[in-house]
Enzyme design. Structure first.
Site, short mmCIF file in Angstrom:
data_model
loop_
_atom_site.label_atom_id
_atom_site.label_comp_id
_atom_site.label_asym_id
_atom_site.label_seq_id
_atom_site.Cartn_x
_atom_site.Cartn_y
_atom_site.Cartn_z
N ARG A 106 0.85 -1.20 0.00
CA ARG A 106 0.00 0.00 0.00
C ARG A 106 0.88 1.25 0.00
O ARG A 106 1.94 1.27 0.64
CB ARG A 106 -0.87 -0.02 1.26
CG ARG A 106 -1.87 1.13 1.39
CD ARG A 106 -2.95 1.03 0.38
NE ARG A 106 -4.09 1.89 0.70
CZ ARG A 106 -5.07 2.17 -0.17
NH1 ARG A 106 -5.04 1.69 -1.40
NH2 ARG A 106 -6.07 2.94 0.18
N THR A 401 -8.75 0.71 -10.25
CA THR A 401 -8.22 -0.52 -9.66
C THR A 401 -8.40 -1.75 -10.56
O THR A 401 -9.19 -1.75 -11.49
CB THR A 401 -8.87 -0.76 -8.28
OG1 THR A 401 -8.69 0.42 -7.50
CG2 THR A 401 -8.29 -1.90 -7.52
N GLN A 438 -3.58 7.96 -4.19
CA GLN A 438 -4.14 7.09 -3.14
C GLN A 438 -4.33 7.80 -1.81
O GLN A 438 -5.14 7.37 -0.98
CB GLN A 438 -3.23 5.87 -2.96
CG GLN A 438 -3.92 4.60 -2.55
CD GLN A 438 -4.74 3.99 -3.66
OE1 GLN A 438 -5.98 4.01 -3.61
NE2 GLN A 438 -4.09 3.46 -4.68
N ASP A 441 -7.62 8.43 -0.15
CA ASP A 441 -8.34 7.41 0.63
C ASP A 441 -8.26 7.69 2.13
O ASP A 441 -8.91 7.02 2.92
CB ASP A 441 -7.78 6.00 0.35
CG ASP A 441 -8.44 5.37 -0.88
OD1 ASP A 441 -9.31 6.00 -1.49
OD2 ASP A 441 -8.08 4.22 -1.22
N SER A 465 -7.79 1.21 2.88
CA SER A 465 -8.22 0.73 1.57
C SER A 465 -9.49 -0.10 1.73
O SER A 465 -9.87 -0.48 2.84
CB SER A 465 -7.10 -0.12 0.98
OG SER A 465 -7.53 -0.79 -0.17
N SER A 466 -10.12 -0.38 0.58
CA SER A 466 -11.23 -1.34 0.56
C SER A 466 -10.85 -2.59 -0.22
O SER A 466 -11.68 -3.50 -0.39
CB SER A 466 -12.45 -0.73 -0.11
OG SER A 466 -12.83 0.44 0.55
N GLY A 487 -13.49 -1.39 -7.51
CA GLY A 487 -14.82 -0.83 -7.26
C GLY A 487 -14.90 0.11 -6.07
O GLY A 487 -15.98 0.29 -5.51
N GLY A 488 -13.76 0.69 -5.64
CA GLY A 488 -13.79 1.61 -4.50
C GLY A 488 -14.33 0.90 -3.27
O GLY A 488 -14.08 -0.29 -3.07
N1 GLU Z 1 -8.28 3.21 -3.76
C1 GLU Z 1 -9.31 2.29 -3.46
C2 GLU Z 1 -8.91 1.39 -2.30
O1 GLU Z 1 -7.77 1.18 -2.06
C3 GLU Z 1 -9.65 1.43 -4.59
C4 GLU Z 1 -10.29 2.22 -5.65
C5 GLU Z 1 -11.04 1.39 -6.61
O2 GLU Z 1 -11.22 0.24 -6.54
O3 GLU Z 1 -11.49 1.97 -7.54
O4 GLU Z 1 -9.76 0.92 -1.64
#
Ligand code: GLU
Length: 585
Positions: A106, A401, A438, A441, A465-466, A487-488
């Site tokens: 990360r 992502t 990033q 986030d 992160s997700s 997908g955020g």
């Molecule tokens: N930056 C997001 C994360 O680390 C992921 C973004 C995405 O999947 O579009 O959770």
């Protein structure tokens, strides 16, 4: 950062010798380590990346080797989503040791970044758009350090050889895909910075002085990226974290005209990929293993599954209103806890074992009623306090992502989610690749109503992160599946729904990926437009839900082991493909 520790095996062999020895080693390994003859399989978001992985697997390379080759290609052909200027999490299944490893690459906040990074002079948070473009939100990239570390542990092919498919493609050119063209068109901010304008656009033939997005099928070369790859191939991580590439990153970040950032060459040199302990928890007859903090992905997904353990989903049809309702209610409870408790556990106390304890989840699940929505869920509390110490983080992340899954000929697997945030990260390039954004986030507000936010910015901290790369083991402790998605903050819902499809409904990988998406992040149920779920809106509303119908573009890529054979899936919502050894170039 210097290459340290032992060099990967076979590193001194020439390519040719290496291939011959590897073929032999692969055969011996198959015979002696319980490896299978079921071949190898990869699923990534782009055909070029899957082909690069297969090329390496056909050489007898490991799952990690294949993932590295694929990532280096994704950086080129899917720059809107991931790349060497970003970060990633990689889960690894070692078939002979029966072990799951979790690698954390990360991004990290620079040493000079503080809680006010995204605050305006008057103390109020900046707009998201103002924060994203430029140098401010660029975190110290982690992909190369993480891949190097995983390669030291699990690589078979020479590090340098893994760079060849991407170098070839960068020099020979790749055809711009429909998705890349559409993304450039959708994100016009890219034309604001010289580095991205020159790379992603061509001169308009219609309007003098204007530019237009690279058309579909345009042959894009990237000599600068090829040169960067050669440096990293020859020098290991030092080729990225020191010298010319590091200087180019720092110059792009610090010299951005409107929105400069704080990263220094010392920040790059200090970056460390971390090996962490995977979070594994039983679900039905399986063990589901997710990535621990700084991502909230593994923890939240395991919580949702734990909350659902008392409900017989296998007796319900996928997409039936009650199934959607139950999964939504469990999601709300887990997302409520995610908002207050989850962040970089090296900096704040994340109550991981309490959140995953059977007792806590059973207690929380008492709020799930099959016939009525609970409304908005409140975060849970533990014995020690009546209220969570932290305020809820309101940040949501953006949609970019990429996820890839590989199973090699020895049964080892990689499940890796990788991101520049974005799309197109911070909309700036250095040394031939996109730099991430990033750091957005992190929570923009370090505190809300005088309560600190766990996910506030701090020097050296990694933003929450997700991303949810996941490995699932069967009741014999063998690999069952590798899965993940972009997908955020919806990633968690996409991945968890797919796990339920694989386990409760015993779907094959493609069918689980194809399921109409539904997401609940402790608000309305979002359901995927143009799917059968749209016909269920009234029944869901009758259960007390607010429902939003929208496009939900997951990007799930996975491989499952079923009856001794490999079964892969690639999300039709994007451009990915599944390939097996014997296919590709
Ligand atoms: N930056 C997001 C994360 O680390 C992921 C973004 C995405 O999947 O579009 O959770």
């Amino acid at each position: 950062m210097r290459p340290s520790g032992s060099r990967p095996r076979f590193t001194r062999f020439t390519s040719f010798t290496c291939r011959a020895v590897l073929a032999l080693v692969a055969l011996v390994a198959l015979a002696s380590c319980g490896g299978s003859d079921r071949g190898a399989m990869v699923s990534t978001a782009n055909p070029h990346a899957s082909e690069a992985a297969i090329e390496i697997l056909n050489m007898g390379g490991s799952a990690v080797d294949a993932a590295i080759a694929a990532q280096l290609v994704l950086s080129l052909v899917e720059p809107q989503s991931s790349g060497i200027g970003g970060g990633a999490f990689l889960m690894h299944w070692d078939a002979s040791a029966g072990e799951v490893d979790a690698y954390d690459g990360r991004e990290m906040a620079p040493a000079a970044a503080g809680p006010d990074l995204f605050l305006k002079a008057d103390g109020t948070p900046m707009s998201f758009f103002d924060a994203v473009i430029g140098g401010r939100a660029v975190g110290v990239p982690g992909v190369i350090a993480m891949l190097w570390r995983a390669h030291q542990d699990h690589g078979l092919v020479d590090w340098e050889d893994l760079f060849q498919p991407a170098i070839r493609l960068a020099e020979g050119g790749f055809k711009v895909s429909p998705r890349l063209n559409a993304m450039i068109s959708a994100f016009n901010g890219l034309s604001q910075h010289a580095s991205t304008r020159n790379y992603f656009y061509i001169d308009s033939i219609e309007v003098a002085g204007a530019v237009e997005p690279l058309p579909v099928g345009y042959l894009r070369t990237n000599a600068e990226y090829a040169e960067t790859l050669r440096r990293i191939a020859e020098n290991g991580p030092a080729g990225f974290y020191e010298g010319k590439v590091a200087q180019a990153i720092v110059a792009t970040v610090r010299e951005h005209e409107k929105n400069p950032g704080l990263m220094t060459v010392d920040d790059l040199k200090a970056y460390e990929a971390k090996k962490r302990t995977a979070l594994c928890r039983p679900y039905r007859l399986y063990q589901v293993c997710g990535m621990p903090p700084p991502t909230s992905g593994g923890l939240t997904s395991l919580m949702i599954l734990g909350l659902l353990e008392g409900f017989d989903l296998s007796g319900l049809r996928p997409g039936s209103p009650v199934a959607v309702h139950l999964i939504s209610e469990a999601s709300k409870l887990a997302y409520a806890d995610r908002a207050v408790y989850m962040a970089d556990a090296d900096f704040v106390n994340v109550p991981v074992s309490q959140l995953l304890s059977a007792r806590y989840l059973k207690f929380r699940a008492l709020d799930i009623h099959p016939g009525q929505s609970m409304g908005k869920a409140k975060p849970g509390t533990f014995n020690t306090s009546r209220e969570p110490k932290h305020a809820a983080d309101l940040s949501q992340g953006r949609l970019s992502t990429s996820h890839l899954a590989v199973v090699d000929g020895n049964g080892n697997a990689v499940s890796m989610t990788t991101s520049v945030e974005g799309p197109f990260g911070a909309h700036v390039m250095a040394a031939g690749f996109i730099l991430n954004n990033q750091l957005t986030d992190f929570s923009f507000q370090p505190s809300i109503n005088d309560k600190p936010v766990a996910n506030a910015v701090a020097p050296g901290k990694r933003p929450r992160s997700s991303m949810s790369p996941t490995l699932i083991l069967d009741d014999d402790g063998d690999l069952f599946a590798a899965i993940g998605s972009p997908g955020g903050s919806r990633i968690i819902a996409y991945v968890t729904q797919t796990i339920i499809g694989l386990i409760d409904w015993q779907l094959d990988m493609q069918s689980a990926i194809d399921l109409p998406r539904h997401v609940n992040r402790n608000g309305p149920i979002e359901i995927e437009d143009q799917t059968d779920l749209v016909g269920r809106v009234k029944e869901l509303e009758a259960l007390g839900h607010k429902v939003d119908v929208k496009s939900l573009v997951s990007g799930l890529h996975g491989v499952r082991v079923h009856d001794g054979a490999l079964d892969g899936g690639a999300d039709k919502r994007r451009e990915g493909v599944v390939l097996t050894t014997g296919q590709g170039q």
